[in-house]
Each structure stands twice: as C-alpha cells, then as structure tokens.
Scaffold this active site. Sequence first.
Site: not given
Ligand code: TTP
Ligand code: MG
Length: 367
Positions: A11, A106-107
């Site tokens: 992720d 992103d995962e």
């Molecule tokens: P995430 O992997 O949940 O968050 P992140 O990568 O920003 O942070 P982390 O380091 O905790 O993993 O989500 C990936 C992307 O998806 C995030 O950068 C933006 C998008 N996203 C949204 O647009 N709305 C949302 O509610 C979430 C959770 C994510």
């Molecule tokens: Mg992330």
Amino acid sequence: MERVRKIIHFDMDCFFAAVEIRDNPELRGKPVVIGGDPKSRGVVSTASYEARAYGIRSAMPSARAFALCPHAVFIRGSFSKYREASRQIREIFANYTDLIEPVSIDEAYLDVTGNQDFKYASQIAKQIQRDIFELTQLTGSAGVASNKLLAKIASDMNKPNGLTVVRPEHAEAFMGPLSLRKIPGIGPAAEEKLRKNGLKLCTDVWGYDPGALREAFGERMATWLQKRSRGVDSREVQTSRARKSLGTERTFAKDIYDLEMLREVVRKLSLEVSAGLAKKELLGRTITLKIKYADFQQITRSKSLGDLTNSSEVVRDTALELLGVHPAQEKSIRLLGVTVSNFEEREEKKSKAAVFLEKQICFEFLN
Ligand code: TTP
Ligand code: MG
C-alpha cells in the site's frame, strides 16, 4: 500438509499527496490536503502526514480540514497522474508474480509463493519498495504473511516506507492485542455492536463463550470472528482474470418465510456485492440468486443483462426480480446468495474501469 503461502500486501504512503509533493518539492514538510475546495462542499481525498497531525483524515469535509489547519495547502489533485503512478507500481509487481489482486488505486495483494528467485517473501517486498522508489520517487509499505488478513494489517503497522513480517507461528500473538476494528470488514457499526457485548480486542473473542457469540452475532459472523481474531484467513489472492464471479451469501440463524424480510436480505447482499465489484474494478453481466430451502433443497436463478454493470441499483433490482413474488414455494428459506459473473474481457475492462474510478474520485471531490 498444506503448503504455507507467502502473501504480500502493498500500500502506497499517502498516495495522492505524495505524488503532488514529489512534483512540487516546495510542498515537502508542509501540511498538504488533496480534495475538494474547502469553500465548497468537497471532501478530503487524502492528506500528508504533516496535515494528519492536525487530525485531518480522508473523507472528512474539506471545510472541516480547513478549520483544523487553515495554513494547510489545499490541492484539487490530478487524477491522471495518480493513475499513471498506479500503472507503474502494478508493472513492478508483475516482475515478481502473476498472482496480483489490485484492491484499489494504490494497494494490492501479491501471492509470491511460486517465486523461485528469492528465498524469503520479505526480500521481494524490500526489492519492490526499492524498484518503486527508483521508478516513481514514491514510497509504499508492505506486510508479509501467510494470508491476506495478516498481510493487510501488517502493511499498515509501520507506515511510511515500512515492512512488517508476520511469521505463521506468530499469527495469534500478532492478532491477540489488536483492536477488532483492525480486522478489515469491521466498520464503525460492527465495532459498536461488538463493544456493547464487551468485545474490544481479538483476545476478547478467544475468551468468549462460543454459544453466546453465536447467540449475539449469528452463526456466520461468529465463525468469521473466531477465525479472523486468530489470524485465520483462507481467501486466495484473486487476479481479475482468474476470477469468474463475485458473490456473497447469508445463512440465517432461523429459517425465513416472510417475503419482506427476504427482500431486505437480498438488498443487503446486493449492496455488498456491488461494493465488492467497485473495489475490484469489475463489471459483470449476469446476476445469480441462490436459494437454499429449509429442507436443504437448493436452486439458482440467473439473469443476464444487456450491459455490463457494477451498479448497486441494477444488481439489487435484478436480484429482487429473481426472488420473485412468492419464492418460498410454501417453504422457508435458510440461505440466500447473490452473485455477479460474466465479467468483461480484459481489454474492454481497462478503459471502463479507468472511467469508473475517475468518476468515483470526482464524486468524492465534488461531494
Ligand atoms: P489509502 O491507501 O487509504 O490512503 P493513503 O495512501 O493516502 O494513505 P496511507 O499512507 O494511510 O495509505 O488510499 C489511497 C488513495 O485513495 C489516497 O491517497 C486518496 C484516495 N482516497 C480517496 O480519494 N478517498 C478516500 O476516502 C480514501 C480512503 C482514499
Ligand atoms: Mg495508501
């Protein structure tokens, strides 16, 4: 003996924000918020770690984020850049295994059991982190374990740029002290219900009387909780190519005859399935309803649509139509299931999935 699988969950770290900071180094070290305009009714998509220190979180109204940290830099974001970075990381994953299940932009889960080039999955995870940084100047965090549940929780433990390994013999010790909320699938509502029953940590489930657990949560949920709280998860990493269908089903604590209750279950199942489709970027054509009667006789009814769909309304209305006006043939029902299958071909998928994701994110920005 069953072969122990090697699963990596990967992720990216504050993904959208990290891309923007990479492309504009002046933002480094500042609270950065990606999402809708704070003066509009927009919501936060994500935020840099500096912004999170102020309590800013994904899905929060941008106006609230602004109130928490007025000097944060607010950026609307550019989806095409995130899409490109996402494509790049998936290409890197593909150098290490064919068994990749993208979960979101992103995962992804990777099953690297078959990779002969590395002795340990943790070496692969490290190498992927290096490859990604070299190609994109972005960081991501990895969890390495014997199943998806443990790998997913592990990847979140040492962000950013973290690597957490859970060895199979440590699965229970790893899960025990964790809040049940850490288990994917347990949201705020389930957490509240668990808490009301005195269940907060995974160890609380271990010590709970199994009969009382079934009584409080139903057989399906009770079994699920018992497994997950001990780190047990047999779900396979499913590539969208390998996946033929996506469905969910419910066995009732008591057989149901009442049509309105059955319709309510079908609505819930349809919502779950369509959410799963959206998450996995899948569009399907065929909806199937499975009915198991109290006497264990089982039937399925299917309908194929003209168009591909992942719409919750379409799945629901079709499944309700399949349930019909009097489905029980004078018999009560013990299980219902809703499945979507007949997925689009790969080439067809790429463009549609991209459009869908873009719509989803725009929706998040605009709302
Ligand atoms: P995430 O992997 O949940 O968050 P992140 O990568 O920003 O942070 P982390 O380091 O905790 O993993 O989500 C990936 C992307 O998806 C995030 O950068 C933006 C998008 N996203 C949204 O647009 N709305 C949302 O509610 C979430 C959770 C994510
Ligand atoms: Mg992330």
